[in-house]
Design a protein around this motif. Structure first.
Motif, short mmCIF file in Angstrom:
data_model
loop_
_atom_site.label_atom_id
_atom_site.label_comp_id
_atom_site.label_asym_id
_atom_site.label_seq_id
_atom_site.Cartn_x
_atom_site.Cartn_y
_atom_site.Cartn_z
N GLU A 55 0.83 -1.21 0.02
CA GLU A 55 -0.01 0.03 0.10
C GLU A 55 0.93 1.25 0.00
O GLU A 55 2.00 1.17 0.79
N ASP A 56 0.36 2.37 -0.57
CA ASP A 56 1.06 3.63 -0.86
C ASP A 56 2.33 3.48 -1.24
O ASP A 56 3.19 4.02 -0.96
N THR A 57 2.34 2.62 -2.27
CA THR A 57 3.66 2.22 -3.14
C THR A 57 3.32 1.96 -4.57
O THR A 57 2.27 1.37 -4.79
N ALA A 58 4.25 2.56 -5.29
CA ALA A 58 3.85 2.53 -6.86
C ALA A 58 5.06 1.75 -7.48
O ALA A 58 6.33 2.11 -7.27
N ALA A 59 4.94 0.95 -8.68
CA ALA A 59 6.01 0.53 -9.37
C ALA A 59 5.86 1.16 -10.53
O ALA A 59 4.66 1.12 -11.31
N ILE A 60 6.80 1.98 -10.91
CA ILE A 60 6.92 2.98 -12.11
C ILE A 60 7.40 2.26 -13.54
O ILE A 60 8.80 1.95 -13.12
N VAL A 61 6.97 1.62 -14.35
CA VAL A 61 7.35 0.80 -15.50
C VAL A 61 7.45 1.53 -16.50
O VAL A 61 6.61 2.08 -17.22
N SER A 62 8.81 1.88 -17.22
CA SER A 62 9.17 2.42 -18.22
C SER A 62 8.92 1.69 -19.57
O SER A 62 8.82 0.17 -19.52
#
Lengths: 321, 321
Positions: free
Chosen positions: A206-213
């Motif tokens: 929670e309150d975490t993101a995976a930013i995938v390019s």
């Protein structure tokens, strides 16, 4: 080792699955990141609230949040069935967006309403032309091609503890799970990787993101960790298990990645993380010849570290320092 | 890869850490296994209840359980401080046992009372001469040299989420944690492996046991799984983390092992598991020349499997079948 399959087409935009319960009152790190990637105050954001049981309430909450963070062009849409998900006006709204944001709720509802419809296709097209596609909780799960549709918590991997169905396929080769630590979904993701070892398991707190390019690099933002489970080399008898029998899985590779860590989904290896030395430099061996002649012993600092001669690493310093 | 360090001296007995809450009403698989390994009805069992807050009540419960399973020679001891743990009568009791069974409770109490005392030394001596040493919950933890002393639950590995102190050292190179799934101790064991990558993390579920032989082979019995976390190749910045910051750990190897699975703690590899093919045989390639001439096509069974010619594996069968 099976061939790594996590790839995105060149020119595609960032995909940003969020583990749910992103901060909406404090620093709002995750929501600010959505805006930054979507063009800052010039962003054009579409919020899709189909997954949520809260109806327009959740749409309005996000409209206010994004407006409060300086984005004026925010539109909410909420197709409730596949017929509505064919509406040309909704497609046109998505076509002009720089970011699509999918709320939490029931990802099976979201998938059954939009996957394979003009709205679903418009989200895929938005991704391919470079828009950000972000989703939280259910909205994160649906980013996968093979999507977690439902399942129960608990650390032990068991048969049928989780089920998959078709998602939007913005991330291929990756099964995303969310609320990962908070709902103890380790066992469910392990079981899904056992049954789908060609898929990389990605569990997001929670309150975490995976930013995938577009290049397949995943960067972590937020408060928790992204847990990656790689079953490429797994030895398993998962296919023999029945009922509530725990699954035998040997040789999984595991990564727990907090904010700032960068992982390559294609090579399935860590790229970098805050505090790690640069891997491209060989280990240093210091000898007396390496010691600059004018180096003043920094007696107090060395003493403070309690350094022993066997562990001291002497760095070259320019003469001016 | 660091050198695997999990070893036991030859001639030593089985060490049997149990994840707590072993079945005491139904099949009692785990308790029966303790008895079997200790010599069946001829077993001489010492129950040590120092860890428990239940006092003599827990001792009496185990005396009755073992008696009910056919063992008449069962003795309970309960040293409450280091002075009592020096008592020669208690040492003599342990010296004649074929099994030592340590109850659950507070492993820090158990360790601070017996480690480094004549009672602790007698348990180690019993192990070395071939007696079984079993322990449940707290009694499992204390089998390690580097013992989990306390910590909190949750899947995310964080700094100081778990602490270690000195245990009995019956298992070296192995940190045992218990109630593993039930109390969601994944993060705590991950954090301990991050700080102690020379130690193999062994998490044991409730009503589940790891039976470790003198050769370093671990076999799983019971209802849940034994989870093994191998940090030999880990890349981590755990040493830079502070407070409640999650730990970066990349490249851990993970195994989840249900009953019947056998794992080698020395090589850190799976040996065998029910349902797995024999690894020593090469993959089979069947050609027409392999088909026995008198083989009657088992049409119905093959049809029932929906076998395709590309996937059919034909086994040699003796002519009489």
């Amino acid at each position: 080792m099976t061939e790594a399959r996590a790839t995105m087409p060149p020119g595609a935009g960032v995909v940003m699955p969020i583990g749910g319960a992103e901060d909406k009152l404090g620093r709002m790190t995750i929501l600010r990141e959505v805006i930054r990637l979507a063009g800052g105050s010039a962003a054009r954001i579409v919020v899709i609230s189909t997954a949520s049981s809260l109806g327009d309430e959740i749409t309005h909450a996000y409209l206010q949040l994004f407006a409060g963070l300086g984005v004026s062009d925010v539109v909410g849409i909420r197709p409730e069935n596949r017929d509505q998900a064919g509406d040309a006006a909704l497609v046109a709204t998505i076509d002009r967006a720089t970011a699509v944001f999918m709320t939490g709720g029931n990802q099976t509802k979201l998938a059954t309403v939009i996957v394979g419809t003009p709205v679903g296709d418009a989200i895929r097209a938005a991704h391919l032309r470079g828009a950000v596609v972000a989703g939280t909780s259910a909205g994160a799960s649906i980013c996968s091609e093979h999507m977690v549709s439902f399942g129960s918590g608990g650390s032990t991997p068991k048969f049928r503890v989780g089920q998959v169905s078709q998602g939007l396929g913005l991330l291929s080769g990756v099964v995303v799970d969310q609320h990962f630590t908070q709902r103890n979904r380790f066992g469910r993701l392990l079981a899904l990787v056992a049954a789908n070892p060609g898929q990389l398991g990605v569990g997001i707190d929670e309150d975490t993101a995976a930013i995938v390019s577009a290049s397949g690099r995943l960067e972590v933002k937020g408060r928790g960790v992204v847990t990656i489970i790689d079953g490429a080399d797994v030895i398993t008898t998962a296919y023999t298990a029945t009922g509530t029998q725990p699954l035998m899985m040997s040789g999984l590779t595991l990564h727990t990645l907090p904010r700032g860590a960068i992982f390559d989904l294609t090579t399935r290896r860590l790229v970098s993380a805050p505090g790690l030395p640069d891997e491209t430099e060989p280990p240093k061996v210091a000898t007396l010849a390496d010691v600059p002649e004018d180096m003043r012993p920094r007696t107090r600092r060395i003493a403070a570290e309690g350094a022993h001669t066997t562990t001291a690493e002497l760095r070259r310093r320019p003469a001016s320092s």
